[in-house]
Design a protein around this motif. Structure first.
Motif, PDB file in Angstrom:
ATOM      1  N   THR A   9       0.830  -1.200   0.000  1.00  0.00           N
ATOM      2  CA  THR A   9       0.000   0.000   0.000  1.00  0.00           C
ATOM      3  C   THR A   9       0.864   1.250   0.000  1.00  0.00           C
ATOM      4  O   THR A   9       0.576   2.213  -0.713  1.00  0.00           O
ATOM      5  CB  THR A   9      -0.915   0.008   1.226  1.00  0.00           C
ATOM      6  N   HIS A  10       1.871   1.225   0.823  1.00  0.00           N
ATOM      7  CA  HIS A  10       2.813   2.332   0.926  1.00  0.00           C
ATOM      8  C   HIS A  10       4.235   1.788   0.901  1.00  0.00           C
ATOM      9  O   HIS A  10       4.482   0.665   1.358  1.00  0.00           O
ATOM     10  CB  HIS A  10       2.617   3.114   2.235  1.00  0.00           C
ATOM     11  N   LEU A  39       0.931  13.897  -7.470  1.00  0.00           N
ATOM     12  CA  LEU A  39      -0.056  14.691  -6.721  1.00  0.00           C
ATOM     13  C   LEU A  39      -0.540  15.868  -7.540  1.00  0.00           C
ATOM     14  O   LEU A  39       0.241  16.639  -8.086  1.00  0.00           O
ATOM     15  CB  LEU A  39       0.579  15.172  -5.416  1.00  0.00           C
ATOM     16  N   LEU A  88       1.722   8.101  -6.739  1.00  0.00           N
ATOM     17  CA  LEU A  88       0.797   6.989  -6.549  1.00  0.00           C
ATOM     18  C   LEU A  88       0.828   6.152  -7.825  1.00  0.00           C
ATOM     19  O   LEU A  88       0.629   6.680  -8.921  1.00  0.00           O
ATOM     20  CB  LEU A  88      -0.622   7.516  -6.302  1.00  0.00           C
ATOM     21  N   PRO A 106      -6.432   0.305  -5.640  1.00  0.00           N
ATOM     22  CA  PRO A 106      -6.297   1.465  -4.742  1.00  0.00           C
ATOM     23  C   PRO A 106      -4.959   2.171  -4.869  1.00  0.00           C
ATOM     24  O   PRO A 106      -4.802   3.290  -4.388  1.00  0.00           O
ATOM     25  CB  PRO A 106      -6.457   0.864  -3.351  1.00  0.00           C
ATOM     26  N   THR A 108      -0.427   2.080  -5.065  1.00  0.00           N
ATOM     27  CA  THR A 108       0.711   1.998  -4.147  1.00  0.00           C
ATOM     28  C   THR A 108       1.334   3.376  -4.075  1.00  0.00           C
ATOM     29  O   THR A 108       1.719   3.948  -5.098  1.00  0.00           O
ATOM     30  CB  THR A 108       1.773   0.998  -4.640  1.00  0.00           C
ATOM     31  N   ARG A 109       1.424   3.908  -2.875  1.00  0.00           N
ATOM     32  CA  ARG A 109       2.041   5.223  -2.671  1.00  0.00           C
ATOM     33  C   ARG A 109       3.536   5.032  -2.467  1.00  0.00           C
ATOM     34  O   ARG A 109       3.950   4.463  -1.469  1.00  0.00           O
ATOM     35  CB  ARG A 109       1.409   5.912  -1.475  1.00  0.00           C
TER      36      ARG A 109
ATOM     37  N   GLN B  38     -12.499   9.925  -8.689  1.00  0.00           N
ATOM     38  CA  GLN B  38     -11.535   9.481  -7.681  1.00  0.00           C
ATOM     39  C   GLN B  38     -11.834  10.158  -6.358  1.00  0.00           C
ATOM     40  O   GLN B  38     -11.772  11.381  -6.255  1.00  0.00           O
ATOM     41  CB  GLN B  38     -10.102   9.774  -8.123  1.00  0.00           C
ATOM     42  N   TYR B  39     -12.143   9.355  -5.357  1.00  0.00           N
ATOM     43  CA  TYR B  39     -12.330   9.867  -4.005  1.00  0.00           C
ATOM     44  C   TYR B  39     -10.984   9.833  -3.288  1.00  0.00           C
ATOM     45  O   TYR B  39     -10.098   9.058  -3.668  1.00  0.00           O
ATOM     46  CB  TYR B  39     -13.385   9.045  -3.272  1.00  0.00           C
ATOM     47  N   PRO B  40     -10.814  10.647  -2.272  1.00  0.00           N
ATOM     48  CA  PRO B  40      -9.524  10.728  -1.579  1.00  0.00           C
ATOM     49  C   PRO B  40      -8.982   9.363  -1.169  1.00  0.00           C
ATOM     50  O   PRO B  40      -9.720   8.530  -0.634  1.00  0.00           O
ATOM     51  CB  PRO B  40      -9.841  11.603  -0.380  1.00  0.00           C
ATOM     52  N   ASN B  41      -7.714   9.170  -1.458  1.00  0.00           N
ATOM     53  CA  ASN B  41      -6.996   7.947  -1.080  1.00  0.00           C
ATOM     54  C   ASN B  41      -7.606   6.683  -1.665  1.00  0.00           C
ATOM     55  O   ASN B  41      -7.508   5.602  -1.069  1.00  0.00           O
ATOM     56  CB  ASN B  41      -6.935   7.831   0.449  1.00  0.00           C
ATOM     57  N   GLN B  42      -8.232   6.821  -2.816  1.00  0.00           N
ATOM     58  CA  GLN B  42      -8.795   5.653  -3.487  1.00  0.00           C
ATOM     59  C   GLN B  42      -8.361   5.621  -4.947  1.00  0.00           C
ATOM     60  O   GLN B  42      -7.858   6.609  -5.486  1.00  0.00           O
ATOM     61  CB  GLN B  42     -10.323   5.662  -3.407  1.00  0.00           C
TER      62      GLN B  42
END
Lengths: 113, 113
Positions: A9-10, A39, A88, A106, A108-109, B38-42
């Motif tokens: 995920t991160h 971003l 991301l 979802p 990978t950051r 896109q919703y936050p962190n998704q």
């Protein structure tokens, strides 16, 4: 049915290191695409794989590579990480052609320090 | 080369008001067109797509878009905004010949109570 899954995920890496990101597509989907989303920007196309063959490539340096396995999962590899690789990373799967919608994981950051 | 332009990086509307998010594309061949949210962190979720046929496309959550070839546009609309519509919206175009997907830079929708 499970959606597209990505791991990890991160991730935090140091400049110059190598990273491997993983993606499992939706069952039955034979195509996987990778995107980089910095971003505040839209996703940038990196690769598309279909039936284990590279079918499309975006404007990314050779430090970026990918592959697709017989079970249609995929890996994205980035060598010699730069600070600018922090983003991301999104994986998307689809049935095949570009008329088909893509289903996104979802992400990978990745943070490069 | 294909490109996508989303006019307005930020759009604010009052709850219940019309939502209009603009997308113009450039393509040398008939493209396939998509809107994602896109919703936050998704990851991204498909709202609707246009491939061929009817130019007015209906999607999920009450959204629709109209393909206008003469204007090279694919604007997204919703008659009445809901607080849950607040998110980032991306327009995308795919080239059936190159298997590349090109995303716009996104429009962040804010819904005011």
């Amino acid at each position: 049915d499970a959606g597209v899954t990505q791991s990890p995920t991160h991730l935090i890496k140091t400049r110059g290191q190598h990273v491997t990101l993983r993606c499992s597509p939706i069952s039955g989907h034979k195509s996987v695409s990778w995107y980089q989303q910095v971003l505040g920007q839209g996703p940038q196309f990196i690769f598309q794989y279909y039936e284990k063959e590279e079918r499309g490539r975006g404007n990314f340096p050779d430090r970026f590579s990918a592959r697709q396995f017989p079970n249609y999962s995929s890996e994205l590899n980035v060598n010699a990480l730069l600070l600018g690789d922090s983003a991301l990373y999104l994986c998307a799967s689809s049935l095949g052609g570009t008329a088909y919608e893509q289903y996104f994981g979802p992400g990978t950051r990745l943070t490069v320090t | 080369a294909q490109s996508v332009t989303q006019l307005g990086s930020h759009v604010s509307v009052s709850e219940g008001a019309l939502v209009l998010l603009r997308c113009n594309y450039s393509s040398s061949v008939p493209p396939y067109l998509f809107w994602y949210v896109q919703y936050p962190n998704q990851g991204l979720q498909l709202l609707l797509k246009y491939t061929t046929g009817a130019t007015l496309v209906k999607g999920i959550n009450g959204f629709e878009a109209e393909f206008k070839k003469s204007e090279t546009s694919f604007h997204l609309t919703k008659p009445s905004a809901h607080m849950s519509d607040a998110a980032e919206y991306f327009c995308a175009v795919s080239d059936p010949g190159t298997y590349k997907y090109i995303f716009g830079t996104g429009t962040r929708l804010k819904v005011l109570a």
